[in-house]
Design a protein around this motif. Sequence first.
Motif, PDB file in Angstrom:
ATOM      1  N   ASP A  96       0.821  -1.209   0.000  1.00 52.63           N
ATOM      2  CA  ASP A  96       0.000   0.000   0.000  1.00 52.63           C
ATOM      3  C   ASP A  96       0.857   1.262   0.000  1.00 52.63           C
ATOM      4  N   GLU A  97       2.007   1.186   0.684  1.00 52.26           N
ATOM      5  CA  GLU A  97       2.886   2.353   0.705  1.00 52.26           C
ATOM      6  C   GLU A  97       3.413   2.656  -0.688  1.00 52.26           C
ATOM      7  N   ILE A  98       3.707   1.601  -1.435  1.00 52.07           N
ATOM      8  CA  ILE A  98       4.151   1.807  -2.824  1.00 52.07           C
ATOM      9  C   ILE A  98       3.026   2.447  -3.621  1.00 52.07           C
ATOM     10  N   LEU A  99       1.825   1.900  -3.430  1.00 49.58           N
ATOM     11  CA  LEU A  99       0.678   2.465  -4.148  1.00 49.58           C
ATOM     12  C   LEU A  99       0.510   3.940  -3.831  1.00 49.58           C
ATOM     13  N   ALA A 100       0.611   4.277  -2.564  1.00 50.26           N
ATOM     14  CA  ALA A 100       0.479   5.686  -2.172  1.00 50.26           C
ATOM     15  C   ALA A 100       1.526   6.541  -2.875  1.00 50.26           C
ATOM     16  N   ALA A 101       2.758   6.019  -2.931  1.00 47.87           N
ATOM     17  CA  ALA A 101       3.832   6.764  -3.593  1.00 47.87           C
ATOM     18  C   ALA A 101       3.558   6.907  -5.086  1.00 47.87           C
ATOM     19  N   VAL A 102       3.014   5.853  -5.683  1.00 46.30           N
ATOM     20  CA  VAL A 102       2.700   5.895  -7.120  1.00 46.30           C
ATOM     21  C   VAL A 102       1.629   6.946  -7.391  1.00 46.30           C
ATOM     22  N   ILE A 103       0.604   6.959  -6.564  1.00 43.71           N
ATOM     23  CA  ILE A 103      -0.468   7.938  -6.757  1.00 43.71           C
ATOM     24  C   ILE A 103       0.081   9.353  -6.607  1.00 43.71           C
ATOM     25  N   GLU A 104       0.927   9.526  -5.588  1.00 37.56           N
ATOM     26  CA  GLU A 104       1.533  10.838  -5.370  1.00 37.56           C
ATOM     27  C   GLU A 104       2.343  11.250  -6.595  1.00 37.56           C
ATOM     28  N   ARG A 105       3.098  10.306  -7.108  1.00 39.18           N
ATOM     29  CA  ARG A 105       3.902  10.576  -8.299  1.00 39.18           C
ATOM     30  C   ARG A 105       3.019  10.978  -9.479  1.00 39.18           C
ATOM     31  N   ARG A 106       1.936  10.250  -9.662  1.00 39.34           N
ATOM     32  CA  ARG A 106       1.045  10.576 -10.774  1.00 39.34           C
ATOM     33  C   ARG A 106       0.428  11.963 -10.584  1.00 39.34           C
ATOM     34  N   LEU A 107       0.042  12.251  -9.352  1.00 39.61           N
ATOM     35  CA  LEU A 107      -0.524  13.572  -9.072  1.00 39.61           C
ATOM     36  C   LEU A 107       0.468  14.664  -9.436  1.00 39.61           C
ATOM     37  N   SER A 108       1.704  14.438  -9.049  1.00 41.56           N
ATOM     38  CA  SER A 108       2.736  15.436  -9.332  1.00 41.56           C
ATOM     39  C   SER A 108       2.990  15.549 -10.840  1.00 41.56           C
ATOM     40  N   ASP A 109       3.118  14.399 -11.498  1.00 41.36           N
ATOM     41  CA  ASP A 109       3.326  14.388 -12.956  1.00 41.36           C
ATOM     42  C   ASP A 109       2.236  15.165 -13.683  1.00 41.36           C
ATOM     43  N   ARG A 110       1.019  14.791 -13.391  1.00 42.79           N
ATOM     44  CA  ARG A 110      -0.114  15.430 -14.076  1.00 42.79           C
ATOM     45  C   ARG A 110      -0.221  16.900 -13.716  1.00 42.79           C
ATOM     46  N   GLY A 111       0.132  17.210 -12.500  1.00 42.79           N
ATOM     47  CA  GLY A 111       0.105  18.605 -12.080  1.00 42.79           C
ATOM     48  C   GLY A 111       1.043  19.462 -12.914  1.00 42.79           C
ATOM     49  N   THR A 112       2.259  18.996 -13.096  1.00 42.48           N
ATOM     50  CA  THR A 112       3.203  19.776 -13.903  1.00 42.48           C
ATOM     51  C   THR A 112       2.772  19.796 -15.368  1.00 42.48           C
ATOM     52  N   MET A 113       2.150  18.708 -15.821  1.00 42.71           N
ATOM     53  CA  MET A 113       1.642  18.690 -17.197  1.00 42.71           C
ATOM     54  C   MET A 113       0.599  19.788 -17.388  1.00 42.71           C
ATOM     55  N   LEU A 114      -0.278  19.929 -16.419  1.00 46.41           N
ATOM     56  CA  LEU A 114      -1.316  20.963 -16.510  1.00 46.41           C
ATOM     57  C   LEU A 114      -0.687  22.358 -16.513  1.00 46.41           C
ATOM     58  N   LEU A 115       0.320  22.534 -15.672  1.00 47.08           N
ATOM     59  CA  LEU A 115       1.008  23.829 -15.638  1.00 47.08           C
ATOM     60  C   LEU A 115       1.665  24.122 -16.990  1.00 47.08           C
ATOM     61  N   GLN A 116       2.248  23.095 -17.568  1.00 38.53           N
ATOM     62  CA  GLN A 116       2.901  23.258 -18.861  1.00 38.53           C
ATOM     63  C   GLN A 116       1.903  23.708 -19.927  1.00 38.53           C
ATOM     64  N   TRP A 117       0.734  23.105 -19.892  1.00 39.00           N
ATOM     65  CA  TRP A 117      -0.293  23.482 -20.868  1.00 39.00           C
ATOM     66  C   TRP A 117      -0.675  24.954 -20.731  1.00 39.00           C
ATOM     67  N   GLU A 118      -0.668  25.418 -19.488  1.00 43.06           N
ATOM     68  CA  GLU A 118      -1.020  26.828 -19.288  1.00 43.06           C
ATOM     69  C   GLU A 118       0.044  27.735 -19.901  1.00 43.06           C
ATOM     70  N   LEU A 119       1.279  27.235 -19.918  1.00 43.81           N
ATOM     71  CA  LEU A 119       2.346  28.019 -20.550  1.00 43.81           C
ATOM     72  C   LEU A 119       2.278  27.901 -22.068  1.00 43.81           C
ATOM     73  N   ASP A 120       2.028  26.688 -22.534  1.00 43.56           N
ATOM     74  CA  ASP A 120       2.052  26.439 -23.980  1.00 43.56           C
ATOM     75  C   ASP A 120       0.851  27.028 -24.706  1.00 43.56           C
ATOM     76  N   ALA A 121      -0.329  26.874 -24.106  1.00 42.23           N
ATOM     77  CA  ALA A 121      -1.555  27.254 -24.817  1.00 42.23           C
ATOM     78  C   ALA A 121      -2.005  28.644 -24.392  1.00 42.23           C
ATOM     79  N   PRO A 122      -2.409  29.457 -25.354  1.00 40.92           N
ATOM     80  CA  PRO A 122      -2.701  30.856 -25.078  1.00 40.92           C
ATOM     81  C   PRO A 122      -4.030  31.087 -24.362  1.00 40.92           C
ATOM     82  N   ASP A 123      -5.071  30.342 -24.769  1.00 38.69           N
ATOM     83  CA  ASP A 123      -6.384  30.611 -24.169  1.00 38.69           C
ATOM     84  C   ASP A 123      -7.011  29.331 -23.618  1.00 38.69           C
ATOM     85  N   PRO A 124      -8.083  29.485 -22.844  1.00 35.27           N
ATOM     86  CA  PRO A 124      -8.727  28.329 -22.221  1.00 35.27           C
ATOM     87  C   PRO A 124      -9.133  27.249 -23.221  1.00 35.27           C
TER      88      PRO A 124
END
Lengths: 191, 191
Positions: free
Chosen positions: B50-78
């Motif tokens: 379960d601890e591994i699973l928790a770490a994996v979920i955390e990792r995915r959250l972080s990955d996707r979070g930065t991906m979303l931030l990147q899109w805000e930089l790359d794309a001009p409008d909503p």
Amino acid sequence: MSAADTRNMIVEVADRLFYENGYEHTSFADIAARVKISRGNFYYHFKTKDEILAAVIERRLSDRGTMLLQWELDAPDPLARITCFIKILITNQTKIMAYGCPVGTLSSELAKLNHPLSGEAVKLFTLFRDWLTQQFEAGGCGPQSGEFALHILSRSQGAAMLANAYRDPAFVQREVDEMCEWCAKRLTRTS
Amino acid sequence: MSAADTRNMIVEVADRLFYENGYEHTSFADIAARVKISRGNFYYHFKTKDEILAAVIERRLSDRGTMLLQWELDAPDPLARITCFIKILITNQTKIMAYGCPVGTLSSELAKLNHPLSGEAVKLFTLFRDWLTQQFEAGGCGPQSGEFALHILSRSQGAAMLANAYRDPAFVQREVDEMCEWCAKRLTRTS
DNA sequence: GACTCATTAGGACAGTTGTCCTATTTCTGA
DNA sequence: TCAGAAATAGGACAACTGTCCTAATGAGTC
């Protein structure tokens, strides 16, 4: 008790447990405990776990098949029939919120397991897909019917997925309404 | 090698295996074999699976979070940003056809297992949900933004589910196009 | 009542699981 | 260089898995 009765009982219980807990997470012991037969006795009815799975899929195919036939008797026109399909989301709301869509979750689990019966599970999708296509065709959608069928199937799956994640009845209701509206726009009424 | 490096390696491999084969179907031995460390050594880095699973979920959250931030930089409008989201279905088409959506399949599996971390997996949905809501708000959709976000999330999940079942790129393309169109109709362009 | 065959119970079996312990190796800092 | 800590290897452990075998029970027929 006759062998057929016991077999049916096994398949019925397995069907429920596969749905509620997943195929892999369900063991022979789990099924045996609910059917109240000894674990070893399984071998008389099913040689392998896969055989049970095959029987469960067959059972679901048959169940859903008769359900579709019933809708054709109950509902007068294609739009009403498709509406029946869409509204399973509400009819089975409680179970879907707890366990997701029985078709989608099984198909997705077997795909991940690379299970040989993965293709059989997809037939459950195809059953609905073909039936929906027929309804759209009968409703006058012509060559677009196949795409419309997949579209509705797809949106139902998405709604079931999020219903399971968020357990929000209002969301389900909204999606159902929008899907019905979407279909109403595209179907010529015959009644 | 530092403990942090090994830990990261474990989480990275576990992330991939949980996605490709499912959480339950992935064993300590599977992960250890790919990371090339001894099975017993796991206990030093993670006390339980379960601890591994928790770490994996955390990792995915972080990955996707930065991906979303990147899109805000790359794309001009909503609209362009939401389009980025919708088009993951095409960007990750191969993987989605083989294993489904990483967010949806994990959430659905954990729900079936009645796993304590089920709620954590749903946070992955919520990450996208909230981000999409923000984009719709920025696009002038007002109080409907939350519903729009759930709607697009839902349709993406459905498309991923059927993409996995049928592996039909044309279907995916159609759904993506329709979703983009749906959003374009509802967003006021700012560029 | 005795015989037959279908059905069942109970357990053996090897393999795998997650967990945990203890030696050993590797690295680091004084 | 060397003590101590950090990291790893290897395996023990009980519990569980799906599969399979054999003996006992059941019901129905002559």
